[in-house]
Write a protein that holds these residues in place. Structure first.
Motif, PDB file in Angstrom:
ATOM      1  N   ILE A 280     -12.263  30.710  -0.248  1.00  0.00           N
ATOM      2  CA  ILE A 280     -11.187  29.395  -0.641  1.00  0.00           C
ATOM      3  C   ILE A 280     -10.694  29.410  -2.335  1.00  0.00           C
ATOM      4  O   ILE A 280      -9.451  29.035  -2.191  1.00  0.00           O
ATOM      5  CB  ILE A 280     -11.760  28.545  -0.160  1.00  0.00           C
ATOM      6  N   MET A 281     -11.524  29.161  -2.557  1.00  0.00           N
ATOM      7  CA  MET A 281     -11.428  29.243  -4.440  1.00  0.00           C
ATOM      8  C   MET A 281     -10.609  30.587  -4.752  1.00  0.00           C
ATOM      9  O   MET A 281      -9.961  30.367  -5.299  1.00  0.00           O
ATOM     10  CB  MET A 281     -12.241  29.273  -5.049  1.00  0.00           C
ATOM     11  N   GLY A 282     -10.649  31.239  -4.528  1.00  0.00           N
ATOM     12  CA  GLY A 282      -9.909  32.332  -4.483  1.00  0.00           C
ATOM     13  C   GLY A 282      -8.026  32.852  -4.108  1.00  0.00           C
ATOM     14  O   GLY A 282      -7.712  33.092  -5.205  1.00  0.00           O
ATOM     15  N   THR A 283      -8.194  31.421  -3.236  1.00  0.00           N
ATOM     16  CA  THR A 283      -7.013  31.671  -2.839  1.00  0.00           C
ATOM     17  C   THR A 283      -6.623  30.854  -3.701  1.00  0.00           C
ATOM     18  O   THR A 283      -5.028  30.707  -3.882  1.00  0.00           O
ATOM     19  CB  THR A 283      -7.187  30.803  -1.791  1.00  0.00           C
ATOM     20  N   PHE A 284      -6.412  29.877  -4.138  1.00  0.00           N
ATOM     21  CA  PHE A 284      -6.260  28.661  -4.918  1.00  0.00           C
ATOM     22  C   PHE A 284      -5.825  29.154  -6.613  1.00  0.00           C
ATOM     23  O   PHE A 284      -4.858  29.002  -6.831  1.00  0.00           O
ATOM     24  CB  PHE A 284      -6.805  27.340  -5.270  1.00  0.00           C
ATOM     25  N   ALA A 285      -7.068  30.330  -6.946  1.00  0.00           N
ATOM     26  CA  ALA A 285      -7.182  31.158  -7.989  1.00  0.00           C
ATOM     27  C   ALA A 285      -5.261  31.772  -7.698  1.00  0.00           C
ATOM     28  O   ALA A 285      -4.203  31.757  -8.930  1.00  0.00           O
ATOM     29  CB  ALA A 285      -7.983  32.016  -8.548  1.00  0.00           C
TER      30      ALA A 285
ATOM     31  N   ASN B  49      -9.888  21.570  -0.948  1.00  0.00           N
ATOM     32  CA  ASN B  49      -9.119  21.428   0.385  1.00  0.00           C
ATOM     33  C   ASN B  49     -10.362  20.608   1.652  1.00  0.00           C
ATOM     34  O   ASN B  49     -11.641  20.993   1.172  1.00  0.00           O
ATOM     35  CB  ASN B  49      -8.331  21.645   0.779  1.00  0.00           C
ATOM     36  N   ARG B  50      -9.693  19.835   2.443  1.00  0.00           N
ATOM     37  CA  ARG B  50     -10.481  19.963   3.619  1.00  0.00           C
ATOM     38  C   ARG B  50     -11.374  20.557   4.612  1.00  0.00           C
ATOM     39  O   ARG B  50     -12.388  20.022   5.031  1.00  0.00           O
ATOM     40  CB  ARG B  50      -9.906  18.508   4.620  1.00  0.00           C
ATOM     41  N   ILE B  51     -10.636  21.530   4.124  1.00  0.00           N
ATOM     42  CA  ILE B  51     -11.681  23.164   4.772  1.00  0.00           C
ATOM     43  C   ILE B  51     -12.261  23.080   4.502  1.00  0.00           C
ATOM     44  O   ILE B  51     -14.306  23.255   5.004  1.00  0.00           O
ATOM     45  CB  ILE B  51     -10.706  24.199   4.890  1.00  0.00           C
ATOM     46  N   LEU B  52     -12.968  23.156   2.930  1.00  0.00           N
ATOM     47  CA  LEU B  52     -14.643  23.567   2.145  1.00  0.00           C
ATOM     48  C   LEU B  52     -15.317  22.102   2.376  1.00  0.00           C
ATOM     49  O   LEU B  52     -16.418  22.217   2.386  1.00  0.00           O
ATOM     50  CB  LEU B  52     -13.761  23.737   1.018  1.00  0.00           C
ATOM     51  N   ILE B  53     -14.644  21.025   2.450  1.00  0.00           N
ATOM     52  CA  ILE B  53     -14.983  19.793   2.483  1.00  0.00           C
ATOM     53  C   ILE B  53     -16.020  19.729   3.613  1.00  0.00           C
ATOM     54  O   ILE B  53     -17.432  19.312   3.609  1.00  0.00           O
ATOM     55  CB  ILE B  53     -14.318  18.485   2.211  1.00  0.00           C
ATOM     56  N   ARG B  54     -15.439  20.167   4.895  1.00  0.00           N
ATOM     57  CA  ARG B  54     -16.142  20.112   5.620  1.00  0.00           C
ATOM     58  C   ARG B  54     -17.315  21.852   6.265  1.00  0.00           C
ATOM     59  O   ARG B  54     -18.374  20.602   6.680  1.00  0.00           O
ATOM     60  CB  ARG B  54     -15.450  20.454   6.855  1.00  0.00           C
TER      61      ARG B  54
END
Length: 471
Positions: free
Chosen positions: A339-344, A3-8
């Motif tokens: 963030i990746m943990g949230t998506f997993a 998501n854009r949070i991580l991209i930023r």
């Protein structure tokens, strides 16, 4: 999914390291030791830069350009365009106090010599010519044609300051300037590659986290099989409770077509981390969560997924062993874990309603998100001086020394300004809140408050100037 949070966050991190080490294209300053050779060398250096522009079709001489009749200038390339746009060179041209006019008679012979040379012929045959290729071509031209040109020496001798050593010095300075610019542009390209690679690695982490239950289960299955082969196995060894190793979510991950397709193109392995994964397994086996799961009368796919969702959230992701795996595997992953943990976990939750299948999340939600990071990075670099001027406008000199601001704060604000001005679909409060959070996480204790106040003032200024037209 990324998501854009991580991209930023990634853009801010990469810009910080890139701009901290960036060496902008700059003219060499006038030499401190004003010997005759140095003075004439610098005079020649400036004239040769302007001559390169003349050769490329830019009019810098006071007289009519000797190449005015050339309709398709074959030397009009990226390097000359960059030189023509440099503010220092523009100022030199506007002052008009150079002796470039004395080189007028050299322009046409040099142009013909260059475009008919083997060096230029080899360059022209390249299909995908990059900046490095141009600089290599110009460096060879400087060494083999310009440095040996009788027209150049004739023009140089018109100066009352002429020295042969000064002429050689000026030629060498021109070559070094072009090489330095090439190195800088190369680092810009490498920084963009690093940004893309860091986002790819974040997506790889997402797959790694989903593979952990498979690897943890494999180790436990191996233990169970080994227990059966003991010298005196117990009845429990011979008839174990296989609910854990038969978990339907783990089977769905192992048989996922999306996972198989990803691993085919991006092979990853956890084999080298056996002892650390074993430590995570041991912590899991000792938990109340595991005891309750194994003691339940029945289970089904929904309960199997819920067990692993809870295990990931409370045991696997907070594990020191996992942190050690990530730290030894990628410089990016510890920052990406939350963030990746949230998506997993989100994927595991969705799997509960997928009847045994496991569709994985795509790397990006859409094409706009896929381009977001690169656009933000490139625009901030290209407009950094303008964005910095907005920042400097609102610094309270009584409280803050502009030269001593935390460099990370400056980077965060420049990226925020770029997003405000170039992404009309993103509301202003979203941008403001995201970069305040980044400042709180990555800069000084006072940075969040400082960035908040500064961006608020800059937003009002941009609106008043008609440059920002969104809510």
């Amino acid at each position: 999914m990324i998501n854009r949070i991580l991209i930023r966050m990634k853009v801010v991190q990469l810009l910080y390291s890139y701009l901290l080490t960036r060496s902008d294209f700059k003219l060499f300053p006038s030499p401190e030791r004003q010997t005759r050779d140095n003075r004439f060398g610098y005079e020649t250096y400036i004239n040769l830069i302007l001559l390169l522009l003349e050769l490329s079709g830019y009019k810098v001489s006071h007289n009519e350009s000797p190449l005015a009749a050339v309709k398709d200038n074959r030397l009009s390339l990226k390097v000359s365009k960059a030189l023509s746009q440099d503010s220092d060179i523009r100022e030199i041209i506007s002052r008009g106090n150079t002796s470039i006019d004395s080189y007028d008679n050299a322009v046409r012979p040099l142009y013909n010599a260059i475009i008919n040379s083997n060096v230029f012929s080899d360059f022209s045959k390249k299909r995908n010519k990059g900046l490095a290729d141009e600089v290599t071509m110009w460096t060879s031209v400087i060494d083999t044609i310009i440095a040996k040109s009788p027209e150049i020496e004739t023009a140089a001798r018109q100066s009352e300051n002429f020295t042969q050593a000064g002429l050689s010095l000026g030629i060498r300075m021109l070559r070094d300037t072009l090489n330095a610019y090439s190195d800088n542009r190369y680092s810009f390209g490498k920084a963009q590659e690093a940004l893309e690679n860091s986002l790819d690695k974040a997506y790889e982490l997402y797959h790694i986290l989903l593979l952990l239950p498979v690897e943890i289960t494999r180790i436990q299955s191996q233990r169970i099989e080994n227990a059966k082969d003991k010298y005196c196995p117990t009845s429990e060894d011979l008839n174990p409770n296989t609910r854990f190793i038969d978990n339907s979510l783990v089977k769905a991950i192992a048989s996922s077509e999306d996972m198989a397709a990803y691993l085919k193109d991006n092979p990853v392995s956890l084999d080298t981390h056996y002892l650390l994964i074993k430590k995570i397994l041991d912590d899991l086996l000792q938990s109340q969560l595991y005891a309750d799961y194994m003691a339940a009368e029945t289970t089904d796919h929904t309960r199997d997924c819920e067990f692993w969702r809870s295990a990931m959230k409370s045991i696997v992701l907070p594990s020191d062993a996992l942190a050690e795996i990530l730290e030894s595997s990628s410089i990016y992953w510890n920052d990406d874990l939350e963030i990746m943990g949230t998506f997993a976990i989100k994927t595991i939750k969705q799997a509960a309603s997928c009847d045994g299948s496991l569709p994985l999340l795509p790397q990006y939600k859409d094409e706009d998100d896929a381009r977001f990071g690169t656009q933000l990075f490139v625009d901030t670099v290209n407009n950094r001086e303008i964005y910095r001027s907005y920042i400097d406008r609102f610094i309270d000199q009584s409280q803050w020394d502009a030269d001593r601001l935390a460099f990370m704060d400056i980077i965060i604000m420049m990226v925020a300004i770029s997003e405000l001005l170039n992404f009309p679909a993103i509301p202003v409060p979203v941008t403001l809140n995201e970069y305040i959070e980044i400042a709180n996480s990555y800069s000084t204790p006072r940075s969040g408050q400082f960035v908040n106040g500064m961006l608020f003032s800059i937003i009002n200024y941009l609106r008043n100037e008609g440059k920002l037209n969104k809510n």
